[in-house]
Design a protein around this motif. Structure first.
Motif, short mmCIF file in Angstrom:
data_model
loop_
_atom_site.label_atom_id
_atom_site.label_comp_id
_atom_site.label_asym_id
_atom_site.label_seq_id
_atom_site.Cartn_x
_atom_site.Cartn_y
_atom_site.Cartn_z
N THR A 108 39.57 49.09 38.39
CA THR A 108 38.36 49.23 38.75
C THR A 108 37.93 48.86 40.12
OG1 THR A 108 37.74 49.00 36.29
CG2 THR A 108 35.93 49.01 37.98
N ILE A 109 37.99 49.79 41.03
CA ILE A 109 37.89 49.42 42.66
C ILE A 109 36.40 48.88 42.66
CG2 ILE A 109 37.01 51.48 43.45
CD1 ILE A 109 39.18 51.31 45.59
N ALA A 110 35.47 49.05 42.04
CA ALA A 110 34.04 48.59 42.02
C ALA A 110 34.04 47.02 42.08
CB ALA A 110 33.14 49.60 41.27
N ASN A 111 35.13 46.56 41.43
CA ASN A 111 34.76 44.96 41.21
C ASN A 111 35.42 44.23 42.51
OD1 ASN A 111 34.01 45.56 38.83
ND2 ASN A 111 35.92 45.22 37.59
N PHE A 112 35.81 44.89 43.55
CA PHE A 112 36.41 44.38 44.76
C PHE A 112 35.81 44.86 45.93
CE2 PHE A 112 39.49 44.66 41.37
CZ PHE A 112 40.24 43.23 41.59
N LYS A 113 35.52 44.05 46.95
CA LYS A 113 34.97 44.30 48.15
C LYS A 113 36.06 45.01 49.11
CE LYS A 113 32.51 42.16 51.86
NZ LYS A 113 31.80 40.91 52.51
#
Length: 372
Positions: free
Chosen positions: A156-161
């Protein structure tokens, strides 16, 4: 279960097509595939036939005639960069696998413009012109769209800046992912983001080691094959000895994409190798293969470069510097490991034990690309 596939003349796209044919003819879990291929020196239909007859075609298709294969494929002769809804509406599909794009890792202005156009602009054009009956959109991105991260990344890329990238290619893929997710949400289309890591030749099904194009990490072998004879003194190569490359076979990637196609609940999937191959474990073998026996691993970019080092660090070294000389991107691989276990494959997908065979194969093939 009809689907539109873009990029079928590329490395991953062609292998997705191979897997699709098998599933359509044998497992009957999918039906018809529409492939967008532009006319060039050859008509689009002839280009498709060249792909289906290529040496990288899996042996499991030998059980079928060309007529059998073509019964599951329809060519849409068009340039994806200016494709129109009126063209796409002629064909009956409700799902898209968007695989077309550029994998150029260069930092040049030309390369930046190329990846921006082929990865972002073309994706935007396709989404704009989709017929209303399309309900699902699978976007083939890259595991490196996360950019530079200190922590292990999940699916889940949204969990990372995400804000720092190694090159314009990674940035273009990240921006394309965001556009796909946001646009599909507005259009009531299910989106699935699939992210293969670095791709090598076939290691799951024969013919082994085959790939239609020797791309990305193979460029290192291409450089050494051409210039290794110029290395007359110690070669100081800058690597991070605790890090490695995350490499996956192209046929495994294709199987994972079809797995996601049949599992619409998969929203994002990093198609990665649970075990990267450490630079310290392959760099020396590759250098010795090309008869560079006098070399040293160094922890920072050397100064007072000899002639060969100057050539290396000005060319291929620039491209790979942020992949082999700094801490690598780490992945939490629980999800993809479940799929690996379903296929009864080794945890490292055979990459470690076959790495030098992949290099040797590429040299013997003289790095020649297929699918003209």
């Amino acid at each position: 279960m009809n689907c539109l596939l873009t990029g079928s003349s590329g490395i991953v796209g062609s292998h997705i097509m191979f897997e699709w044919i098998y599933k359509a003819l044998v497992e009957k879990t999918v039906n018809h595939l529409f492939v967008v291929i532009r006319n060039n020196k050859k008509p689009a239909k002839d280009r498709l036939l060249a792909i289906l007859n290529d040496s990288s075609r899996p042996h499991f298709l030998n059980d079928f005639s060309m007529a059998d294969c073509l019964s599951k494929i329809t060519v849409i002769p068009s340039d994806l960069s200016n494709i129109k809804k009126q063209t796409l509406e002629k064909y009956n599909f409700s799902t898209v696998i968007h695989c077309a794009g550029s994998t150029s890792l260069q930092h040049t202005t030309d390369s930046k413009e190329k990846v921006q156009h082929q990865n972002f602009n073309v994706t935007k054009q396709l989404l704009t012109e989709l017929p209303h009956n399309v309900k699902r959109f699978l976007y083939i991105s890259t595991a490196y769209s996360f950019g530079i991260q200190k922590d292990k990344v999940t699916d889940t890329i949204a969990n990372f800046k995400v804000q720092e990238f190694r090159n314009p290619y990674e940035k273009s893929k990240y921006e394309s992912e965001k556009y796909v997710s946001e646009t599909c949400a507005k259009k009531n289309i299910i989106s699935q983001i699939l992210r293969p890591s670095i791709i090598c030749g076939r290691l799951i099904d024969a013919p082994f080691f085959e790939t239609p194009k020797f791309d990305v990490f193979y460029a290192w072998a291409i450089f050494l094959n051409k210039y290794a004879r110029k290395a007359s003194s110690d070669f100081r190569i800058w690597i991070d000895q605790k890090s490695g490359l995350n490499i996956v076979p192209v046929d495994f990637v294709a199987k994972a994409v079809l797995h996601a196609f049949l599992q619409p609940n998969i929203k994002e999937l990093n198609i990665v190798n649970p075990t990267q191959i450490l630079h310290k474990n392959y760099v020396g073998d590759v250098l010795r293969y090309f008869k560079i026996n006098a070399f040293n691993y160094v922890s920072e970019r050397p100064e007072n470069l000899n002639n060969f080092e100057q050539l290396y660090y000005k060319t291929i070294g620039v491209v790979f510097e942020k992949y082999i000389s700094v801490p690598d991107l780490q992945f939490q691989s629980e999800t993809i490991l479940k799929f690996i276990n379903q296929l009864n494959l080794s945890t490292n997908l055979g990459v470690h034990e076959n790495f030098m065979k992949l290099i040797d194969f590429s040299v013997k093939k003289e790095f020649k690309s297929s699918y003209a």
